[in-house]
Design a protein around this motif. Structure first.
Motif, short mmCIF file in Angstrom:
data_model
loop_
_atom_site.label_atom_id
_atom_site.label_comp_id
_atom_site.label_asym_id
_atom_site.label_seq_id
_atom_site.Cartn_x
_atom_site.Cartn_y
_atom_site.Cartn_z
N ARG A 6 -47.27 -18.77 53.40
CA ARG A 6 -47.35 -17.47 53.53
C ARG A 6 -47.00 -16.75 52.30
NH1 ARG A 6 -44.47 -18.54 58.43
NH2 ARG A 6 -42.66 -18.28 57.20
N GLY A 7 -46.16 -17.22 51.41
CA GLY A 7 -46.06 -16.46 50.06
C GLY A 7 -47.28 -16.55 49.27
N TRP A 8 -47.90 -17.70 49.20
CA TRP A 8 -49.28 -17.86 48.36
C TRP A 8 -50.19 -16.97 48.84
CZ3 TRP A 8 -54.07 -19.71 49.75
CH2 TRP A 8 -54.96 -20.08 48.49
N VAL A 9 -50.55 -16.73 50.34
CA VAL A 9 -51.42 -16.01 50.75
C VAL A 9 -50.92 -14.48 50.44
CG1 VAL A 9 -52.06 -14.82 53.12
CG2 VAL A 9 -52.11 -17.46 52.73
N VAL A 10 -49.72 -14.18 50.46
CA VAL A 10 -49.34 -12.63 50.13
C VAL A 10 -49.85 -12.69 48.74
CG1 VAL A 10 -47.56 -11.09 49.88
CG2 VAL A 10 -47.66 -12.58 51.96
N VAL A 11 -49.49 -13.34 47.82
CA VAL A 11 -49.94 -13.27 46.48
C VAL A 11 -51.21 -13.20 45.98
CG1 VAL A 11 -49.72 -14.46 44.20
CG2 VAL A 11 -47.78 -14.30 45.74
N ARG A 12 -52.04 -13.71 47.08
CA ARG A 12 -53.44 -13.89 46.76
C ARG A 12 -54.09 -12.51 47.15
NH1 ARG A 12 -56.53 -18.34 46.18
NH2 ARG A 12 -58.32 -16.93 46.08
N GLN A 13 -53.44 -12.16 48.07
CA GLN A 13 -53.85 -10.72 48.84
C GLN A 13 -53.36 -9.50 47.76
OE1 GLN A 13 -52.19 -10.50 52.69
NE2 GLN A 13 -53.82 -11.51 53.62
N SER A 14 -52.37 -9.67 47.11
CA SER A 14 -51.82 -8.71 46.32
C SER A 14 -52.98 -8.66 45.10
CB SER A 14 -50.60 -8.86 45.95
OG SER A 14 -49.64 -8.94 47.02
N ARG A 15 -53.24 -9.89 44.53
CA ARG A 15 -54.07 -9.75 43.49
C ARG A 15 -55.39 -9.17 43.74
NH1 ARG A 15 -52.92 -16.02 40.95
NH2 ARG A 15 -50.66 -15.39 40.19
N ARG A 16 -56.02 -9.59 44.97
CA ARG A 16 -57.16 -8.91 45.24
C ARG A 16 -57.25 -7.46 45.39
NH1 ARG A 16 -59.53 -12.88 50.14
NH2 ARG A 16 -59.72 -14.68 48.90
N VAL A 17 -56.22 -6.90 46.07
CA VAL A 17 -56.00 -5.55 45.95
C VAL A 17 -55.87 -4.82 44.58
CG1 VAL A 17 -54.34 -3.61 46.67
CG2 VAL A 17 -55.04 -5.68 48.30
N ALA A 18 -55.17 -5.67 43.82
CA ALA A 18 -55.11 -4.98 42.32
C ALA A 18 -56.37 -5.09 41.60
CB ALA A 18 -53.92 -5.97 41.77
N LEU A 19 -57.29 -6.14 41.68
CA LEU A 19 -58.55 -6.16 40.99
C LEU A 19 -59.29 -5.29 41.64
CD1 LEU A 19 -59.12 -10.12 41.21
CD2 LEU A 19 -58.68 -8.51 39.19
N VAL A 20 -59.39 -4.76 42.94
CA VAL A 20 -60.24 -3.83 43.81
C VAL A 20 -59.98 -2.36 43.19
CG1 VAL A 20 -60.92 -2.51 45.79
CG2 VAL A 20 -60.74 -5.37 45.78
N GLN A 21 -58.78 -2.07 42.83
CA GLN A 21 -58.29 -1.04 42.37
C GLN A 21 -58.70 -0.90 40.84
OE1 GLN A 21 -54.18 -0.84 43.43
NE2 GLN A 21 -54.39 -0.33 45.58
#
Length: 418
Positions: free
Chosen positions: A403-418
């Motif tokens: 779950r922690g790894w999934v949350v980190v990946r999602q955070s990075r994707r959000v950061a790249l989109v922005q």
């Protein structure tokens, strides 16, 4: 029927003498323990004086009584020892040494030379006179049976080296006996559960005389109370059948014999009814006790051989104490810790370590036995639970990491989109 009676009593006679030969040493060893260890402790605990100690000592010197008690307990020493130990204070309370009570008129022992074909003395009991005795029946019966025991002791002392006489033959006249309802039931129940355990094995045979349909109800009740071993000793002979087994020379005239009538017969138990002769000093046991070996095949009560056996070794002086586990098979008080007065367990007396049976000791013993029985299963169950718990903890940790790894990946994707 007389042939069947003789054959039955012959077999029982031979079996009893065979048991005596096999277990006489055990009875003598039990005597040694009782006299050397049990009696001094009881005397100190209960504050007995010299007369009381001598009285108890006299009873313990009766090897035949100790043997009969041991036989009642199927030759289990610990059970017989406990019964004999508790009987000592009972005897002093119920049959004190100062007693000078005469034998009751309803029970008479025939003269010393009157015996059955196997050499046993004969007693005659008139039950119809039992309720008319005008005395405490229970105390009276205890006293009369004690006089019978003393008579056997005297017979065996007068015939040293001969085969010991262990039992009586009883003639039980029930003519005119009426069933007294509750009183009869209570007396029968007391006889079976109180008197017989205190004086076991004194009767070899009981011949019920003058039996009729009027006593059928009483007999039906009696045979339900008596054990099977006692029922094999009860016979209902006719007068001719009785004379075929017991010669008329040993029967009172009441039953077509040559002796005087029952009421005129001299009761030899009277000899032991005075304080001076009731409990005469007993000589020490012989250095070479006699063991009896009976020849069963001969079919004759006089066919026996005597052999001498080594005396039991005297108990060593109690200088040290030994302990025994509460779960040991040698422990007569299984479940409770005990101590011995000497390191030699075979020559010492067991005593409860704390002086009584404590519930906590029994609980600890049961817990220890439960653990010994189920410890492997308990350990296995505990190990399985531990593995399940460890697996569950590891699984939770893995899921947390995922779950922690999934949350980190999602955070990075959000950061790249922005």
């Amino acid at each position: 029927m007389s042939v069947d009676i003789r054959e039955t009593l012959q077999t029982q006679f031979n079996d009893l003498n065979e048991l005596y030969s096999q277990h006489i040493h055990a009875a003598q060893d039990l005597q040694t323990v009782l006299i050397a260890d049990i009696l001094p402790g009881l005397a100190d605990e209960l504050g007995w004086d010299e007369d009381q100690i001598h009285y108890a000592h006299e009873w313990l010197r009766d090897t035949e009584s100790v043997f009969r008690m041991l036989r009642r307990h199927k030759f289990t020493n610990s059970f017989a020892l406990e019964t004999l130990r508790t009987t000592l204070p009972w005897r002093l309370a119920t049959l004190p040494p100062s007693s000078s009570r005469a034998p009751s008129p309803y029970l008479r022992c025939l003269p010393m030379d009157v015996r059955d074909p196997f050499g046993r003395p004969i007693i005659v009991v008139q039950l119809s006179s039992l309720w008319d005795a005008g005395e405490d029946l229970k105390a009276s019966l205890f006293h009369n049976v004690e006089l019978m025991r003393l008579h056997l002791v005297r017979i065996n002392e007068r015939e040293p080296g001969a085969r010991p006489i262990l039992q009586y033959v009883a003639l039980l006249d029930i003519k005119g006996l009426a069933f007294n309802g509750v009183q009869s039931v209570q007396l029968l129940n007391w006889f079976v559960h109180e008197l017989i355990p205190k004086f076991p094995g004194l009767l070899a045979a009981v011949f019920v005389l003058n039996y009729s349909w009027a006593q059928a109800g009483l007999w039906n009740l009696t045979k339900r109370l008596l054990p099977a071993s006692a029922l094999t000793k009860v016979f209902f002979p006719t007068i001719p059948e009785l004379e075929a087994f017991l010669s008329p020379t040993v029967l009172p005239q009441d039953w077509s014999g040559d002796l005087p009538y029952f009421s005129d017969t001299t009761n030899v138990l009277q000899l032991y009814a005075t304080p001076s002769s009731l409990h005469p000093p007993s000589p020490p046991p012989p250095k070479n006790p006699v063991c009896v070996s009976v020849s069963v095949s001969s079919g004759s009560p006089e066919s026996f051989n005597t052999t001498t056996a080594a005396p039991p070794s005297p108990p060593p002086s109690p200088s040290t104490h030994a302990t025994l586990s509460s779960t040991s098979l040698l422990n007569p008080f299984f479940g409770y810790p005990i101590t011995y007065s000497n390191e030699d367990l075979s020559a010492s007396t067991p005593n409860l370590r704390h002086g009584r049976r404590r519930k906590r000791d029994l609980f600890l013993t049961l817990a220890r036995l439960w653990w010994q029985r189920w410890k492997t299963h308990v350990r296995l169950v505990f190990l399985v639970l531990l593995l399940v718990f460890a697996s569950w903890k590891r699984r939770r940790r893995v899921w947390s990491l995922v779950r922690g790894w999934v949350v980190v990946r999602q955070s990075r994707r959000v950061a790249l989109v922005q």
